[in-house]
Design an enzyme around this catalytic site. Structure first.
Site, PDB file in Angstrom:
ATOM      1  N   LYS A 110     -25.847  -9.220 -25.509  1.00 59.33           N
ATOM      2  CA  LYS A 110     -25.674  -8.121 -24.559  1.00 59.33           C
ATOM      3  C   LYS A 110     -24.398  -8.390 -23.770  1.00 59.33           C
ATOM      4  O   LYS A 110     -24.147  -9.542 -23.370  1.00 59.33           O
ATOM      5  CB  LYS A 110     -26.891  -8.076 -23.630  1.00 59.33           C
ATOM      6  CG  LYS A 110     -26.903  -6.958 -22.600  1.00 59.33           C
ATOM      7  CD  LYS A 110     -28.188  -7.026 -21.780  1.00 59.33           C
ATOM      8  CE  LYS A 110     -28.299  -5.913 -20.753  1.00 59.33           C
ATOM      9  NZ  LYS A 110     -29.576  -6.009 -19.993  1.00 59.33           N
ATOM     10  N   SER A 185     -32.194  -1.904 -20.259  1.00 57.87           N
ATOM     11  CA  SER A 185     -30.752  -1.774 -20.373  1.00 57.87           C
ATOM     12  C   SER A 185     -30.153  -2.483 -21.589  1.00 57.87           C
ATOM     13  O   SER A 185     -28.997  -2.268 -21.936  1.00 57.87           O
ATOM     14  CB  SER A 185     -30.084  -2.321 -19.098  1.00 57.87           C
ATOM     15  OG  SER A 185     -30.368  -3.710 -18.924  1.00 57.87           O
ATOM     16  N   SER A 209     -35.926  -4.652 -19.221  1.00 58.53           N
ATOM     17  CA  SER A 209     -34.717  -4.423 -20.007  1.00 58.53           C
ATOM     18  C   SER A 209     -34.647  -5.158 -21.330  1.00 58.53           C
ATOM     19  O   SER A 209     -33.763  -4.879 -22.136  1.00 58.53           O
ATOM     20  CB  SER A 209     -33.481  -4.763 -19.169  1.00 58.53           C
ATOM     21  OG  SER A 209     -33.333  -3.845 -18.117  1.00 58.53           O
TER      22      SER A 209
END
Length: 508
Positions: A110, A185, A209
């Site tokens: 990420k 996210s 997330s």
């Protein structure tokens, strides 16, 4: 270790030109789609493939499906040095042997994980060219284990959202349905791993997330106990809720990553002192197909949706519960009404100070001087402005913050007391109350992630199957602090019995 299938014969194929680029026989290659870490390691040990081939194969898939074809749009930056790293690791394997089970394995981070050789953007045009002076602690652990950082993935900008859209990366699509979002996210990481752009990925979880995008993409995701994994070098939101953890296609792959990153004290992250001595000796060795037999699990009925759309998820979870009963689980319906009355949401009160500390770590090259300057300039998606603006000026020394922070322990105590009263091994509920939402929809009220996020307890989301119209559903299991090995083993037993992991048809 029980039940691990080391067989790699299904992963081996022939006739791909990537082998020539990597210096192997022209007839040697690998079918990377759905291949596990153990399968790939066996193939590399036999000399049937090497890390360079794997890198090329995954890059080929990214080029084919990320910006072309279905245009999943999961990747922000490819690592230009990945092939050189893979070559060096192949040479090291030949002379010294592998460092770990991650040796030569391409992974995706990420893009809020600091990388000293690539930009770390948090999905924001503000940080487009921001290259941190040092790797994140977890990035460094993965590199030392021999992992190849293949790419950085899109995320909801600054991690403050659940549909994975950003000013730098745009909108990531769900590879199972291009009209749906991948969750967030960490949705870019999840969409990439679901589409087989790498072997395994790393996400971060403040509210939901890691687990939400895992559920939306038919993957396994773990939120570790607060303190078990480091957060230093991750672009932050919350001092006391951010955690880093893996997103994988299989429980065994997730366990292998946890064996590398868990329970290591980071001098730059005092929370890791909490996890000292608390990790499993081996999460991989804890996997056991019989682990659910004789266990008692509470079904948290409060966390099932009541809307018409939620019924599709509820039906999938009901079948999952029946499947677990066949594996020897005793279920009991439970409610924890206190959950609704305990306010433990501290994120916005921690955001400004925590973010400013991260900016300070970037030194003179930081793209903005302060959180306030960033908010005032508004060079980010306007959809996140309300979250950032409402965080401005909030502090961690207010009475409100102290009271709310103390409620975290109250929430944990209420959950653990319920588990003790009923002798529960875990608590079960849908990861999300409804199937993946349409693009640009953010149904915060439908996510169940805050239970473990606010309490600091660990939870794992595993694939529970699909709705009638083919949308993935995730099942979440929560347990006591530092019970990751148990949760991983429970997830493994369910996974092996049901085999719900199915790759998306849009990225064959």
């Amino acid at each position: 270790m029980e039940g691990i299938n080391m067989c790699a014969d299904k992963a081996i194929n022939t006739g791909n030109p990537a082998a020539q680029k990597a210096g192997l026989s022209p007839s040697t290659s690998i079918q990377v789609e759905e291949a596990t870490i153990l399968q790939l390691q066996q193939a590399m040990e036999k000399g049937e493939v090497n890390s360079q081939i794997l890198v090329q194969q995954y890059v080929d898939r990214i080029q084919k499906y990320d910006k072309q074809g279905p245009a999943i749009n999961a990747i922000i930056n490819l690592n230009a040095d990945a092939m050189n790293v893979a070559k060096a690791l192949d040479e090291e394997r030949a002379t010294q042997g592998p460092r770990s089970l991650l040796h030569g394995i391409p992974i995706i981070l990420k893009d809020n994980y600091n990388t000293k050789d690539m930009p770390t953007t948090a999905g924001s045009v503000i940080f487009k060219d921001s290259i941190p002076p040092n790797d994140a602690f977890l990035t460094n652990l993965l590199r030392k284990a021999g992992a190849v950082i293949l790419a950085k993935a899109n995320l909801h900008e600054l991690s403050f959202g659940i549909s994975t859209v950003s000013s730098l990366g745009g909108q990531t699509l769900n590879p199972y349905d291009l009209e749906r979002n991948p969750g967030g996210s960490s949705g870019g990481t999840a969409a990439a791993i679901a589409a087989n752009f790498a072997v395994v990925g790393m996400g971060s979880d403040t509210g939901n997330s890691i687990r939400l995008p895992s559920a939306n993409n038919n993957l396994v995701g773990l939120r570790p106990t607060f303190g078990l994994t480091s957060r230093s070098g991750l672009v932050p939101i919350s001092k006391t809720q951010d955690v880093g953890g893996p997103i994988a296609r299989t429980v065994s792959d997730l366990a292998i990553v946890m064996d590398i990153i868990a329970g290591i004290v980071d001098p730059d992250d005092p929370s890791t002192e909490l996890g000292k001595g608390k990790r499993s000796s081996s999460y991989l060795d804890s996997l056991n197909e019989e682990s659910l037999k004789g266990k008692k699990i509470g079904i948290l009925t409060d966390f099932f949706g009541a809307s018409d759309e939620a019924q599709a998820t509820n039906e999938v979870i009901k079948v999952a519960i029946d499947d677990m009963k066949k594996l020897g689980v005793e279920f009991v319906d439970i409610t924890i009404p206190e959950i609704k009355t305990i306010d433990a949401y501290v994120v916005k009160m921690e955001f400004e100070a925590t973010f400013n500390k991260y900016l300070d770590s970037l030194g003179e090259d930081r793209p903005v001087l302060s959180f306030r300057e960033m908010v005032e300039e508004k060079q980010y998606l306007l959809s996140i402005d309300k979250h950032l603006t409402s965080s401005l000026g909030l502090t961690m020394d207010s009475t409100k913050y102290i009271e709310t922070f103390n409620n975290r322990q109250k929430l944990q105590n209420v959950i653990l007391e319920k588990m003790r009263q009923l002798n529960l091994d875990a608590i079960l509920y849908p990861t999300v109350r409804t199937p993946p939402a349409l693009i640009k929809e953010e149904r915060w009220e439908e996510t169940n992630g805050n239970l473990c996020a606010h309490s600091g307890l660990p939870a794992i989301s595993v694939p529970a199957g699909f709705t009638a119209n083919g949308l993935p559903v995730g099942l979440e299991l929560l347990a006591e602090p530092f019970a990751e090995a148990k949760l991983i083993s429970f997830g493994y037993a369910y996974e092996q019995a049901t085999r719900h992991r199915t790759p998306p048809k849009l990225t064959p």
